[in-house]
Design an enzyme around this catalytic site. Structure first.
Site, PDB file in Angstrom:
ATOM      1  N   LYS A  50       0.804  -1.224   0.000  1.00  0.00           N
ATOM      2  CA  LYS A  50       0.000   0.000   0.000  1.00  0.00           C
ATOM      3  C   LYS A  50       0.835   1.270   0.000  1.00  0.00           C
ATOM      4  O   LYS A  50       0.327   2.349  -0.291  1.00  0.00           O
ATOM      5  CB  LYS A  50      -0.981  -0.021   1.170  1.00  0.00           C
ATOM      6  CG  LYS A  50      -2.015  -1.128   0.988  1.00  0.00           C
ATOM      7  CD  LYS A  50      -3.218  -0.988   1.861  1.00  0.00           C
ATOM      8  CE  LYS A  50      -4.271  -2.026   1.465  1.00  0.00           C
ATOM      9  NZ  LYS A  50      -5.516  -1.885   2.192  1.00  0.00           N
ATOM     10  N   SER A  75      -8.019   0.380   8.888  1.00  0.00           N
ATOM     11  CA  SER A  75      -7.775  -0.411  10.103  1.00  0.00           C
ATOM     12  C   SER A  75      -6.323  -0.856  10.201  1.00  0.00           C
ATOM     13  O   SER A  75      -5.943  -1.528  11.146  1.00  0.00           O
ATOM     14  CB  SER A  75      -8.687  -1.635  10.117  1.00  0.00           C
ATOM     15  OG  SER A  75      -8.399  -2.450   9.005  1.00  0.00           O
TER      16      SER A  75
END
Length: 311
Positions: A50, A75
């Site tokens: 990411k 999260s």
């Protein structure tokens, strides 16, 4: 989206990311009856793919937007990615995180300079929290997976994999929010003539699988899977790419995810998180179809609480 544009994305983010290694295991090849090439994004900066999309998204902002900062809800891994990417580019990152997010991920966000705003553990609370920060701070919202700049950034992992091994028959990725899967599909379409993309998904949260069947973006009633990074659902930017081009989505049971994770830990001596294991679990489940093929697997991340392993 064309090949030249994707190549420009890759060139733009190169100074801010690692080119991660591709590892192999003779034993795992024997088990799979195929040649398997693991693109190890668990060795990426902040420990997951990411970072690629987060850096690319921030690099595409105006100077004024950078000055006011960025905000996301996550999260875990995108929270860390946006925090580190923002720090690298001297931008403030506001991170809306569920109260029950793994403590190891909260600590990492703080280490990377992210400003945490805690919320209840549901999508409405996450979205409203991010909207409030947007309004108060003027920060630009960056979605963890349903954003074109993020999708293009995530696709660079597959670009590197195909640069190293151009003759792959398949690339397997996990699917949660769909950013990695959509980006991988774009890369495969433009950097290979033959490579097909397959996704693995936990059966307990099989919204992407059901979305392909219904033709609409489906959601989940529960979030009861060990693969905590895959509890989210597809978006209107990535779903059309996935719907049109993904070869298939293979659903895997919780024990299959744990078995795949354990195999990689034991045999390859590398740390991967449960969400990463979902892609390899799909490979193991699809053994008959992939026999004697050349398979790429994107190990999406390695941010796991080592004091709370499932095996």
């Amino acid at each position: 989206m064309d090949k030249l544009t994707l190549q420009k994305v890759h060139n733009l983010i190169k100074p801010y990311i690692h080119r991660t290694p591709v590892l192999t295991s003779q034993l795992l090849n024997t088990i799979c009856e195929a040649e398997v090439f693991f693109k190890c994004e668990n060795f990426q900066k902040m420990g997951a793919f990411k970072m690629r999309g987060a850096v690319h998204a921030i690099l595409n902002l105006t100077d004024e937007q950078k000055r006011k900062g960025v905000v996301t809800h996550s999260s875990g891994n995108f929270a860390q990615a946006l925090s580190l990417a923002a720090k690298s580019l001297e931008v403030t990152a506001y991170i809306v995180m569920p109260k029950n997010a793994p403590q190891v991920k909260k600590e990492a966000v703080k280490t990377y300079g992210g400003v945490i705003i805690e919320c209840d553990s549901n999508i409405n609370a996450r979205e409203s929290g991010a909207a409030r920060i947007q309004k108060e701070k003027g920060a630009t919202f960056i979605h963890p997976s349903n954003d074109d700049t993020v999708i293009y950034g995530q696709g660079t992992a597959a670009i590197e994999l195909l640069e190293d091994y151009s003759d792959l028959d398949y690339i397997f990725t996990p699917v949660g929010g769909g950013g990695l899967l959509a980006g991988t599909i774009l890369a495969a379409n433009h950097f290979s003539n033959t490579c097909k993309v397959v996704a693995g998904e936990p059966k307990a949260v099989d919204d992407a699988y059901r979305s392909l069947i219904s033709g609409n973006i489906e959601k989940n009633e529960t979030s009861n899977t060990i693969a905590d990074g895959l509890r989210t659902y597809l978006g209107d930017r990535n779903f059309p790419i996935i719907k049109k081009h993904v070869e298939k989505i293979i659903r895997v049971e919780e024990d299959e995810i744990i078995n795949a994770m354990k195999l990689i830990w034991e045999r390859m001596k590398i740390i991967i998180e449960p969400s990463s294991a979902v892609a390899f679990a799909a490979v193991l489940k699809d053994k008959k179809k992939i026999k004697n093929k050349r398979i790429g697997v994107i190990i999406s991340g390695g941010n796991v609480d080592v004091s709370n392993l499932p095996f």
